[in-house]
Design a protein around this motif. Sequence first.
Motif, PDB file in Angstrom:
ATOM      1  N   HIS A 146       0.845  -1.196   0.000  1.00 34.16           N
ATOM      2  CA  HIS A 146       0.000   0.000   0.000  1.00 34.16           C
ATOM      3  C   HIS A 146       0.884   1.251   0.000  1.00 34.16           C
ATOM      4  CE1 HIS A 146      -3.765  -2.210   0.778  1.00 34.16           C
ATOM      5  NE2 HIS A 146      -3.005  -3.008   1.510  1.00 34.16           N
ATOM      6  N   ASP A 151      -0.976   0.913   6.336  1.00 34.40           N
ATOM      7  CA  ASP A 151      -1.903   0.063   5.594  1.00 34.40           C
ATOM      8  C   ASP A 151      -1.238  -1.243   5.170  1.00 34.40           C
ATOM      9  OD1 ASP A 151      -3.879   2.010   5.825  1.00 34.40           O
ATOM     10  OD2 ASP A 151      -3.275   2.993   3.957  1.00 34.40           O
ATOM     11  N   THR A 152       0.032  -1.170   4.806  1.00 39.77           N
ATOM     12  CA  THR A 152       0.751  -2.386   4.412  1.00 39.77           C
ATOM     13  C   THR A 152       0.868  -3.341   5.591  1.00 39.77           C
ATOM     14  OG1 THR A 152       2.025  -1.212   2.719  1.00 39.77           O
ATOM     15  CG2 THR A 152       2.929  -3.289   3.525  1.00 39.77           C
ATOM     16  N   HIS A 154      -0.977  -3.372   8.289  1.00 38.59           N
ATOM     17  CA  HIS A 154      -2.315  -3.800   8.691  1.00 38.59           C
ATOM     18  C   HIS A 154      -2.831  -4.916   7.788  1.00 38.59           C
ATOM     19  CE1 HIS A 154      -6.720  -3.455   9.462  1.00 38.59           C
ATOM     20  NE2 HIS A 154      -6.294  -3.212  10.685  1.00 38.59           N
ATOM     21  N   ASP A 155      -2.351  -4.938   6.562  1.00 43.98           N
ATOM     22  CA  ASP A 155      -2.769  -5.951   5.587  1.00 43.98           C
ATOM     23  C   ASP A 155      -1.808  -7.153   5.579  1.00 43.98           C
ATOM     24  OD1 ASP A 155      -4.483  -6.938   3.626  1.00 43.98           O
ATOM     25  OD2 ASP A 155      -3.442  -5.935   1.982  1.00 43.98           O
ATOM     26  N   TRP A 156      -1.130  -7.377   6.692  1.00 46.76           N
ATOM     27  CA  TRP A 156      -0.070  -8.387   6.766  1.00 46.76           C
ATOM     28  C   TRP A 156      -0.551  -9.788   6.418  1.00 46.76           C
ATOM     29  CZ3 TRP A 156      -0.638 -12.410  10.247  1.00 46.76           C
ATOM     30  CH2 TRP A 156      -1.567 -12.231  11.277  1.00 46.76           C
ATOM     31  N   ARG A 157      -1.799 -10.118   6.724  1.00 47.71           N
ATOM     32  CA  ARG A 157      -2.288 -11.475   6.449  1.00 47.71           C
ATOM     33  C   ARG A 157      -2.251 -11.791   4.955  1.00 47.71           C
ATOM     34  NH1 ARG A 157      -5.606  -9.623  10.499  1.00 47.71           N
ATOM     35  NH2 ARG A 157      -5.690 -10.874  12.411  1.00 47.71           N
ATOM     36  N   ARG A 158      -2.564 -10.796   4.134  1.00 46.39           N
ATOM     37  CA  ARG A 158      -2.579 -11.028   2.688  1.00 46.39           C
ATOM     38  C   ARG A 158      -1.187 -11.396   2.184  1.00 46.39           C
ATOM     39  NH1 ARG A 158      -2.040  -7.662  -1.986  1.00 46.39           N
ATOM     40  NH2 ARG A 158      -1.887  -5.802  -0.689  1.00 46.39           N
TER      41      ARG A 158
END
Length: 207
Positions: A146, A151-152, A154-158
């Motif tokens: 991101h 945001d990156t 927070h999106d760690w699961r992806r």
Amino acid sequence: MNETFEELLHRIRACRICVEEPIAAPLPHEPRPVVVGSHRARVLIAGQAPGTRVHASGIPFDDRSGDRLRDWLQVDREVFYDPDHFAIAPMGFCFPGLDAKGGDLPPRRECAPAWRHTLLEHMPQIELVLVIGQYAQAWHLGTDRHARLTDTVHDWRRFFERDARPRVLPLPHPSWRNTGWLKKNPWFEADLLPVLREQIRRYVGPK
């Protein structure tokens, strides 16, 4: 790869590209590349660049940021600095100098293109990459990341759960300047840290 791993590490530690062939202003001090390569470690710590204290000691994360990172990982200094457990390769191997406000400059732009692909090729056993900070995330995640570091992370699961090896886990920088960020983002400690620590227990076991 005709070059041995030891020969590669020797060349990296003798590198002077940012003084002799700089892209921008030359490095304002003598180079002192800091890297821990390993044929055995299954965890790679991909950070930004050494700070002033690490430049002086030659030991990666030999500062308060390292104390916080080791707390996140729940390992002591002996385990952390054991190359059987961790490889440590920042985006820039040398301290880049300070900006006008006294903060560290970004990693030198010469370093990663010159060394990173070759270094990673010599460590095919790595199974988990801890991608610390925006510069390491830009290299290892590319356009998948991101625009904002928050945001990156927070999106760690992806990133962590995709079907690829090595696995990648984005982290904020453990600098004490980020204490406010950690307070504003309690999900990091509640959701991400338990997974990080589980992975470290999995990959960093007894010899």
